[in-house]
Design a protein around this motif. Structure first.
Motif, short mmCIF file in Angstrom:
data_model
loop_
_atom_site.label_atom_id
_atom_site.label_comp_id
_atom_site.label_asym_id
_atom_site.label_seq_id
_atom_site.Cartn_x
_atom_site.Cartn_y
_atom_site.Cartn_z
N ARG A 76 3.54 2.22 -1.00
CA ARG A 76 2.82 2.27 -2.27
C ARG A 76 3.35 3.40 -3.14
O ARG A 76 3.45 4.54 -2.70
CB ARG A 76 1.33 2.51 -2.03
CG ARG A 76 0.52 2.61 -3.33
CD ARG A 76 -0.91 3.01 -3.06
NE ARG A 76 -1.73 2.98 -4.25
CZ ARG A 76 -1.97 4.04 -5.04
NH1 ARG A 76 -1.40 5.21 -4.78
NH2 ARG A 76 -2.76 3.93 -6.10
N MET A 120 -6.70 3.29 7.10
CA MET A 120 -5.78 2.92 6.04
C MET A 120 -6.09 1.53 5.46
O MET A 120 -5.39 1.09 4.55
CB MET A 120 -4.34 2.95 6.54
CG MET A 120 -3.88 4.34 6.95
SD MET A 120 -2.14 4.41 7.48
CE MET A 120 -2.17 3.42 8.99
N ARG A 180 0.72 7.08 3.42
CA ARG A 180 -0.46 7.78 3.94
C ARG A 180 -0.28 8.26 5.38
O ARG A 180 -0.78 9.34 5.75
CB ARG A 180 -1.69 6.88 3.85
CG ARG A 180 -2.23 6.73 2.45
CD ARG A 180 -3.59 6.07 2.42
NE ARG A 180 -3.56 4.66 2.72
CZ ARG A 180 -4.58 3.82 2.50
NH1 ARG A 180 -5.70 4.27 1.95
NH2 ARG A 180 -4.50 2.54 2.79
N PRO A 200 2.42 5.75 -6.22
CA PRO A 200 1.19 6.16 -6.90
C PRO A 200 1.23 5.81 -8.39
O PRO A 200 2.28 5.96 -9.04
CB PRO A 200 1.15 7.68 -6.69
CG PRO A 200 2.58 8.06 -6.45
CD PRO A 200 3.21 6.90 -5.75
N TYR A 211 -6.67 3.24 -1.71
CA TYR A 211 -6.07 4.54 -2.03
C TYR A 211 -6.89 5.29 -3.08
O TYR A 211 -6.92 6.51 -3.07
CB TYR A 211 -4.65 4.35 -2.59
CG TYR A 211 -3.56 4.22 -1.56
CD1 TYR A 211 -2.83 5.33 -1.16
CD2 TYR A 211 -3.22 2.99 -1.01
CE1 TYR A 211 -1.79 5.23 -0.24
CE2 TYR A 211 -2.18 2.87 -0.09
CZ TYR A 211 -1.47 4.00 0.29
OH TYR A 211 -0.45 3.89 1.20
N GLU A 212 -7.51 4.56 -3.99
CA GLU A 212 -8.26 5.22 -5.06
C GLU A 212 -9.40 4.34 -5.53
O GLU A 212 -9.44 3.14 -5.23
CB GLU A 212 -7.34 5.58 -6.23
CG GLU A 212 -6.75 4.39 -6.95
CD GLU A 212 -5.90 4.78 -8.15
OE1 GLU A 212 -5.54 5.97 -8.29
OE2 GLU A 212 -5.60 3.89 -8.97
N MET A 268 -0.12 -0.35 2.61
CA MET A 268 -1.32 0.34 3.08
C MET A 268 -1.00 1.49 4.04
O MET A 268 -1.73 2.48 4.12
CB MET A 268 -2.26 -0.65 3.76
CG MET A 268 -2.76 -1.77 2.84
SD MET A 268 -3.65 -1.17 1.38
CE MET A 268 -5.29 -0.90 2.08
N PHE A 293 -12.41 5.67 -1.13
CA PHE A 293 -10.97 5.89 -1.22
C PHE A 293 -10.51 6.86 -0.15
O PHE A 293 -11.28 7.71 0.31
CB PHE A 293 -10.58 6.44 -2.60
CG PHE A 293 -10.80 7.92 -2.75
CD1 PHE A 293 -9.74 8.81 -2.59
CD2 PHE A 293 -12.06 8.44 -3.03
CE1 PHE A 293 -9.94 10.18 -2.71
CE2 PHE A 293 -12.26 9.80 -3.15
CZ PHE A 293 -11.20 10.68 -2.98
N SER A 294 -9.26 6.72 0.25
CA SER A 294 -8.60 7.71 1.10
C SER A 294 -7.13 7.72 0.70
O SER A 294 -6.38 6.83 1.07
CB SER A 294 -8.74 7.36 2.59
OG SER A 294 -10.03 7.67 3.07
N ASP A 295 -6.74 8.73 -0.06
CA ASP A 295 -5.35 8.84 -0.47
C ASP A 295 -4.63 9.88 0.39
O ASP A 295 -5.22 10.47 1.31
CB ASP A 295 -5.23 9.17 -1.96
CG ASP A 295 -5.88 10.50 -2.33
OD1 ASP A 295 -6.35 11.23 -1.43
OD2 ASP A 295 -5.93 10.80 -3.54
N GLU A 296 -3.36 10.12 0.10
CA GLU A 296 -2.57 11.05 0.89
C GLU A 296 -3.18 12.45 0.86
O GLU A 296 -3.21 13.14 1.89
CB GLU A 296 -1.13 11.12 0.35
CG GLU A 296 -0.38 9.82 0.39
CD GLU A 296 -0.54 8.98 -0.87
OE1 GLU A 296 0.22 8.03 -1.04
OE2 GLU A 296 -1.45 9.30 -1.68
N GLU A 330 -7.23 -1.90 -6.42
CA GLU A 330 -6.68 -1.49 -5.14
C GLU A 330 -7.17 -2.42 -4.03
O GLU A 330 -8.15 -3.14 -4.19
CB GLU A 330 -7.06 -0.04 -4.83
CG GLU A 330 -6.29 0.98 -5.64
CD GLU A 330 -4.81 1.04 -5.29
OE1 GLU A 330 -4.42 0.65 -4.17
OE2 GLU A 330 -4.03 1.48 -6.15
#
Length: 885
Positions: free
Chosen positions: A817, A669, A753, A819, A673-674, A749, A688-691, A679
């Motif tokens: 966060r 995390m 997520r 979106p 996010y993107e 952060m 990136f690692s988003d939900e 970010e």
């Protein structure tokens, strides 16, 4: 004049001169502290545009250009007796100006200072300083705040223009400097591309979401009637300990459900036999919600708590407190469902951790992996070793490092920031008690033998204090360095040999035994026996000896060129370690980290702790799990999948280790996010690692992920393993805190997520496939994964987040966060969407002076520049604003 009077005059004169010099130094510091600073990344593909990155010694011959601009609002600066300190997470390799030089101090701390050719900065003037840095700068958080200026003996001061968490005030927009390579295939997230990404996720109605529990139960039947909890509830909790009963009552009250003697009855009991063969595991439960009463039968107290949390999960966001009647049979997928938090790089408060534990408990997380020490700080009080927190728990501008560690990660020259802080013994006990009441096991991590600089420097301060007091044997008792060791080594995060405690010293083992004893005593006092000791163990190496570098005498194309004769492995020149190797106690320097891990495991076992855990690379030279002193050995597996982790995970499992899936490219995390430079986070493992990506992760069939994700450069990859896979023992999501300085940033952060990973740790989805040795998943080609089922599942989950869970986070004071919406204009109409349907979208056509709620494209006509943002359910917070031209 007699000699005595002459001496007095001389002393007075020298004092006056010193006072005058100090005053002049402070004047310089005060004036430069008012400088304007601008930082601009000018070329992330410098090697393609004429810069010989290889000759500069850049890892994989990769470097970038940037420009620092200093603006002087006051009188001319002619003095050369000053320096500006800053945190450069990517080392500056060259200054393209003969007026300045960059001096690397330690870690990311770097000093910019004038050379003899400095020509001054005129009143009201500016000066540009072009620099070349290693690697790339793709996100704004690569630039750290709180640059500070020093001169002589003056008190250092932060340059005011950098004293901010809003980095946009001094870091220039990145423009097109967001690609790592020329053929980078990632998609920059702006309003239009984000709209396209979100467009397949539809908004679901309330009836579709009725009866949905998060995380998803194994089996649930939803009935037509509702149960009304607005009258309050009568909790019958004889099956729970006093602490657990008190904790769940608090959760009901915080959720807006009152406790009433004549309220809706919720009856609980435990019965290991009631679950049936398939569900007879710790944490399993059955839940029956009728119109007038609910009953929970848990395998154990954890199962009872999870059943109660499932009732709270059903509560709608509208406050009506009516929930569906249903029957659920449920059990956790993994017995280890973890969240990791690093408080060493930047300190995070006890209050923020308590808030986090409440939400993790609601999502059935049962492990809190607490990273308490690293190079940058030691965060837990240890009785008898006060320097660990008095020195190692502080950061300030003390070049001797006798009173504090040097500033890192934008912490500034004073101790009034998130670089400084620690948990008292009572604080830690309180946290463990709080976690235990919510069925969360705390696993403390004391990282060693690398990432140990805070401990090393603190114990050197202790050594000096006791040596001055004439107590040599006491001074030597916990010393962690061999004074004969002058090895030249560089850690992954640019620390020198002080980053590594010496594994060959008996005093190092005495130190580990002391730390284990004291923390075990804290757990005992908290009522949660210490069951797992986390050794750390990662990255005990010299990064300059990695594959991205080669010797100038025998250069390899595409690598940074160094004089390898000057590079050493950690401890290579330690006479104590050399003797151990000569005596045959350890094979070679390479084996020292694993040798030390084996030694510590025997200490752990001697304390009655049955399980040791480590980052897997710290154990790589041990034969197998049976070589260790503890009955069980677990590894946090953190090989990046597209670099082969889909295969190497099997090796660890087949050697008897309990594998905790911890892959950086999916469940770190601290990554953004993107793909957008605004970010926060590092990005060495993924951009990136988003939900959605975390939700789509298949933790028990690692090759499958090649079909549903891409590598760091946005490219497809293929994955298969021909080896047996006994299966993962758990899943953990991580927040390393290098770029996360404040509690607010920490919550941004982690949330939401962590809920996506909690879902995967608790529930195996229908679209997840069984692991099959030899089966190859080829990104962009094979179609083994049922994409329609995956999309349907994500749509359901995304709507639950947007329509329900975010409102609960508001209620609990979590600064998660929001979106950023996607948007486009079609025929003069605004079309907008958001990744988590249910959140309100607002738009502005007057540059943010007023905002309107977005409804549908049919009713929203816009002209010219339009701003968009999403809004929290309580209306108090907003996402980052996006511009649509």
């Amino acid at each position: 004049m007699n000699k005595f009077r002459a001496s007095l005059v001389a002393v007075a004169l020298m004092s006056a001169l010193a006072s005058g010099a100090a005053s002049a130094d402070q004047d310089i510091v005060d004036r430069i502290s008012q400088f304007g600073v601008k930082y601009k990344v000018t070329d992330n593909l410098a090697a393609d545009h004429g810069v010989d990155c290889a000759a500069l010694g850049a890892d994989w011959a990769s470097c970038n250009r940037a420009t620092i601009t200093l603006s002087n609002p006051g009188e001319a600066i002619d003095s050369r007796d000053w320096a500006i300190y800053m945190s450069n997470v990517h080392e500056t390799l060259k200054v393209d100006s003969d007026q300045f030089r960059m001096v690397h101090i330690v870690g990311d701390l770097t000093r910019l200072e004038p050379t003899d050719k400095f020509q001054g900065i005129p009143a009201g003037g500016t000066i540009e300083i072009p620099i070349v840095n290693e690697y790339w700068q793709l996100f704004i958080t690569d630039v750290m705040p709180r640059w500070y200026v020093t001169s002589g003996n003056a008190t250092p001061k932060i340059i005011a223009s950098t004293d901010t968490e809003d980095l946009t005030t001094f870091v220039e927009p990145f423009g097109n400097q967001w690609k790592r390579t020329a053929d980078d295939q990632n998609v920059l997230m702006d309003a239009v591309s984000r709209f396209d990404k979100n467009s397949d996720v539809k908004t679901l109605d309330a009836q579709t979401l009725r009866g949905q529990i998060v995380p998803t139960p194994a089996k649930v039947d939803v009935f037509a009637e509702d149960a009304d909890l607005s009258v309050g509830v009568k909790l019958e909790l004889d099956s729970l300990s006093t602490a657990k009963a008190r904790a769940i009552k608090q959760s009901f009250l915080q959720s807006g459900i009152s406790l009433q003697k004549e309220g809706y009855r919720i009856v609980t009991r435990t019965d290991k036999k009631a679950q049936g063969k398939e569900r007879a595991v710790p944490g399993a439960y059955t839940l029956t919600i009728g119109k007038d009463k609910a009953e929970i039968v848990g395998y154990d107290q954890g199962g009872v708590l999870y059943g109660l949390q499932s009732i709270l999960s059903l509560l709608p966001a509208d406050g009506s407190n009516k929930i569906a009647t249903l029957k659920a049979s449920d059990a956790p997928r993994f017995q280890y469902r973890g969240v990791f938090l690093d408080v060493a790089r930047n300190f995070h408060s006890k209050e923020a951790i308590i808030r986090m534990l409440d939400r993790l408990a609601a999502w059935k997380i049962n492990v809190f992996h607490f990273h308490l020490t690293d190079d940058e700080a030691w965060r837990i009080e240890i009785p008898g070793l006060p320097e660990l927190t008095e020195v190692g728990g502080k950061r300030c501008h003390d070049l001797s490092e006798k009173h504090c560690l040097l500033p890192q990660l934008g912490s500034g020259p004073q101790t009034d920031n998130n670089g400084t802080g620690h948990f008292s013994r009572q604080d830690y006990i309180d946290i463990v008690k709080y976690a235990d009441a919510r069925n969360i096991q705390v696993i403390p991590e004391i990282d060693m033998p690398a990432h140990a600089r805070a401990a090393v420097v603190s114990m050197e301060a202790r050594y000096d204090r006791l040596m001055k007091a004439g107590k040599k044997s006491e001074a030597m008792a916990y010393r962690l360095v061999d004074p004969t060791d002058d090895s030249n080594t560089t850690s992954v995060q640019l620390y020198d040999r002080t980053s590594y405690l010496n594994p060959c010293l008996t005093s190092s083992l005495r130190f580990t035994d002391k730390i284990i004893s004291e923390i075990q005593a804290m757990h005992r006092e908290a009522g949660q026996p210490l069951k797992t000791w986390h050794f750390g163990g990662d990255e005990a190496k010299n990064i300059r000896l990695g594959e991205g570098y080669s010797d100038r005498a025998t250069p390899k194309a595409g690598t940074g060129l160094l004089d390898m004769s000057k590079e050493d492995r950690p401890w290579a020149k330690s006479q104590v370690c050399q003797k151990m190797i000569a005596d045959g106690k350890v094979a070679d320097m390479e084996h020292l980290p694993s040798y030390f891990a084996l030694k510590v495991s025997r200490q752990v076992n001697a304390h009655g702790i049955g399980r040791m855990q480590a980052w897997q690379d710290g154990l790589k030279d041990a034969k197998n799990a049976r070589a260790f002193g503890t009955e069980k050995v677990a590894v946090n597996f953190w090989d990046t999948l597209y670099w082969g982790g889909f295969d190497t995970a099997n090796d660890w499992a087949n050697k008897g280790y309990e594998v905790i899936i911890t892959n950086p490219d999916y469940v770190y995390m601290d990554f953004p996010y993107e793909v957008n430079p605004l970010e926060r986070g590092y990005y060495w493992g993924t951009r990136f690692s988003d939900e959605r990506k975390m939700f789509s992760f298949a933790p028990n069939n690692l090759p499958q992920n090649a079909e549903t994700s891409v590598d760091r450069d946005g490219k497809h990859f293929s994955a298969k393993s021909d080896k047996a896979w006994p299966g993962a023992k758990g899943l953990s999501v991580q927040l390393w805190s290098e770029t996360t300085r404040t509690d607010e940033q920490m919550e941004y952060m982690i949330f939401p997520r962590a809920l996506a990973v909690a879902e995967r740790a608790w529930h195996r989805a229908d679209w997840e496939q069984d692991y099959q040795a030899g089966k190859e998943y080829i990104g962009g080609k094979t179609q083994y994964v049922d994409r329609a089922t995956l999309l349907s599942d994500w749509t359901r989950f995304a709507n639950l987040l947007g329509q329900r869970e975010m409102a609960k986070l508001d209620k609990f004071g979590i600064l998660y966060r929001l979106p950023v919406p996607g948007a486009r204009k079609v025929g003069g109409k605004l079309e907008a969407n958001v990744a988590l349907p249910g959140l309100t979208i607002q738009y502005s056509t007057d540059d943010g002076q007023s905002w309107q709620r977005y409804g549908t494209a049919a009713e929203t006509e816009v002209l010219g520049k339009t701003l968009i943002r999403s809004v929290s359910p309580d209306g108090k917070r907003f996402s980052r604003t996006e511009v649509l031209e």
